[in-house]
Each structure stands twice: as structure tokens, then as C-alpha cells.
Design a protein around this motif. Structure first.
Motif, PDB file in Angstrom:
ATOM      1  N   ILE A 166     -13.809 -16.023  34.568  1.00 48.98           N
ATOM      2  CA  ILE A 166     -13.668 -15.232  33.230  1.00 48.98           C
ATOM      3  C   ILE A 166     -12.240 -15.335  32.653  1.00 48.98           C
ATOM      4  CG2 ILE A 166     -13.283 -12.925  32.890  1.00 48.98           C
ATOM      5  CD1 ILE A 166     -15.287 -12.598  35.167  1.00 48.98           C
ATOM      6  N   ALA A 167     -11.183 -15.569  33.726  1.00 52.07           N
ATOM      7  CA  ALA A 167      -9.702 -15.747  33.236  1.00 52.07           C
ATOM      8  C   ALA A 167      -9.795 -17.097  32.277  1.00 52.07           C
ATOM      9  CB  ALA A 167      -8.846 -15.777  34.317  1.00 52.07           C
ATOM     10  N   HIS A 168     -10.193 -18.064  32.609  1.00 54.90           N
ATOM     11  CA  HIS A 168     -10.103 -19.245  31.723  1.00 54.90           C
ATOM     12  C   HIS A 168     -11.103 -19.110  30.611  1.00 54.90           C
ATOM     13  CE1 HIS A 168      -8.073 -21.069  35.290  1.00 54.90           C
ATOM     14  NE2 HIS A 168      -7.440 -21.789  34.229  1.00 54.90           N
ATOM     15  N   PHE A 169     -12.015 -18.294  30.431  1.00 60.43           N
ATOM     16  CA  PHE A 169     -12.908 -18.286  29.334  1.00 60.43           C
ATOM     17  C   PHE A 169     -12.040 -17.536  28.212  1.00 60.43           C
ATOM     18  CE2 PHE A 169     -15.457 -15.349  26.538  1.00 60.43           C
ATOM     19  CZ  PHE A 169     -16.099 -16.324  25.895  1.00 60.43           C
ATOM     20  N   VAL A 170     -11.332 -16.579  28.561  1.00 61.83           N
ATOM     21  CA  VAL A 170     -10.472 -16.047  27.909  1.00 61.83           C
ATOM     22  C   VAL A 170      -8.980 -16.639  27.387  1.00 61.83           C
ATOM     23  CG1 VAL A 170      -9.139 -13.423  27.627  1.00 61.83           C
ATOM     24  CG2 VAL A 170     -11.240 -13.519  28.821  1.00 61.83           C
ATOM     25  N   TRP A 171      -8.977 -17.497  28.372  1.00 59.01           N
ATOM     26  CA  TRP A 171      -7.906 -18.561  27.977  1.00 59.01           C
ATOM     27  C   TRP A 171      -7.963 -19.664  27.281  1.00 59.01           C
ATOM     28  CZ3 TRP A 171      -2.685 -18.113  29.078  1.00 59.01           C
ATOM     29  CH2 TRP A 171      -2.025 -19.299  29.201  1.00 59.01           C
ATOM     30  N   LEU A 172      -9.337 -19.667  26.839  1.00 53.95           N
ATOM     31  CA  LEU A 172      -9.763 -20.984  25.976  1.00 53.95           C
ATOM     32  C   LEU A 172      -8.800 -21.003  24.569  1.00 53.95           C
ATOM     33  CD1 LEU A 172     -13.589 -20.233  25.822  1.00 53.95           C
ATOM     34  CD2 LEU A 172     -12.388 -22.605  26.413  1.00 53.95           C
ATOM     35  N   PRO A 173      -8.398 -20.161  23.728  1.00 51.88           N
ATOM     36  CA  PRO A 173      -7.276 -20.526  22.654  1.00 51.88           C
ATOM     37  C   PRO A 173      -6.232 -21.067  22.917  1.00 51.88           C
ATOM     38  CG  PRO A 173      -7.455 -18.185  22.928  1.00 51.88           C
ATOM     39  CD  PRO A 173      -8.244 -18.877  24.077  1.00 51.88           C
ATOM     40  N   TYR A 174      -5.730 -20.914  24.081  1.00 57.02           N
ATOM     41  CA  TYR A 174      -4.442 -21.481  24.613  1.00 57.02           C
ATOM     42  C   TYR A 174      -4.580 -22.962  25.315  1.00 57.02           C
ATOM     43  CZ  TYR A 174      -2.764 -16.768  24.193  1.00 57.02           C
ATOM     44  OH  TYR A 174      -2.456 -15.255  23.925  1.00 57.02           O
TER      45      TYR A 174
END
Length: 143
Positions: free
Chosen positions: A107-115
Motif C-alpha cells: 500500500i505504501a509503495h502504491f501511494v509512493w508511485l509518483p515519487y
């Protein structure tokens, strides 16, 4: 081998994989958890320091503070690495904790996608593998 464990008078059981592939994948999952946790710690430190490595996509639905995400990755990375090390030592609780932490990491890496889009996709796939490896069918056998 059935009987006492280390002469303690305690009859223990161990979890044995139904196939050697499942057991070896569990070791691979533990290694990937330790490695991924350490990388997440470095990722978190870089984000907290506001490193120029990160470029955010404007108007992303899940836009959060880079520093806030740095702390999330730092703490989650430390927990994932610790659970991976416990899994290497055979801790019974490490499987369940590893599945939960790998899910949170996904989940954290899904939300981290734009970075970090490529790194996030790679870690989402690795976390999926870790979840599969830790949930591989096992049968209880006497120790």
C-alpha cells in the motif's frame, strides 16, 4: 524426530513445507524482507532529508508531504527488516507479521508511485511474492 526439544520436557512441533520449493521460497522471502526493509530505510532517510532524487507528480490523488512519507518508509522499513531477521531465526510469529507488513508495504509503495514509479512497482511485486511465500501451504509435523 519426535520427543523432547533440547531436553526441556517440551514436545514441540515444527512447520514443514509440503514441497521443498515452498521452504526455499520462505528463505528467499526472509532475505527479500531484510533487503527491502534496509532499502526502505535508506529511501526514508533520503525523503526526510528532502533529497533531489524525488520528483513528485503534480495533482496526484494521494499527494502527501515528502517528509511524512520519509518517516513512514523509515519506520515500515525497520519493521520489515526486523520481521525478516526473525523469520530467518524461525520465529513463529514472523510469518503472520511478515504478511501484514508486506501488505502495508504494498500500500505504501502504491501511494509512493509518483515519487519513485519504477522502484515502487518492483517493490509491490516483491511484496506480493513475500506474501505468497509466507502463505505457502505447510503441514504440521513432529519436531
Amino acid at each position: 524426530m519426535a520427543g523432547n526439544v533440547s531436553g526441556t520436557g517440551h514436545h514441540g512441533t515444527s512447520w514443514e513445507a509440503r514441497s521443498p520449493w515452498a521452504a526455499s521460497w520462505t528463505v528467499a522471502a526472509a532475505f527479500l524482507m531484510v533487503f527491502g526493509g534496509i532499502m526502505a530505510i535508506f529511501e526514508g532517510i533520503a525523503a526526510i532529508a528532502r533529497d533531489d532524487v524525488f520528483v513528485a507528480t503534480p495533482n496526484f490523488t494521494y499527494a502527501f508531504s515528502l517528509t511524512g512519507w520519509g518517516w513512514v518508509h523509515l519506520i515500515l522499513g525497520a519493521l520489515v527488516a526486523a520481521a525478516g531477521m526473525a523469520l530467518f531465526r524461525g520465529a513463529a510469529w514472523a510469518r503472520a507479521v511478515g504478511v501484514v507488513l508486506a501488505g502495508l508495504s504494498m500500500i505504501a509503495h502504491f501511494v509512493w508511485l509518483p515519487y519513485q514509479p519504477v522502484w515502487s512497482i518492483v517493490l509491490i511485486v516483491i511484496d506480493g511474492f513475500v506474501i505468497w511465500a509466507l502463505c505457502a501451504p505447510r503441514r504440521e509435523s513432529p519436531a
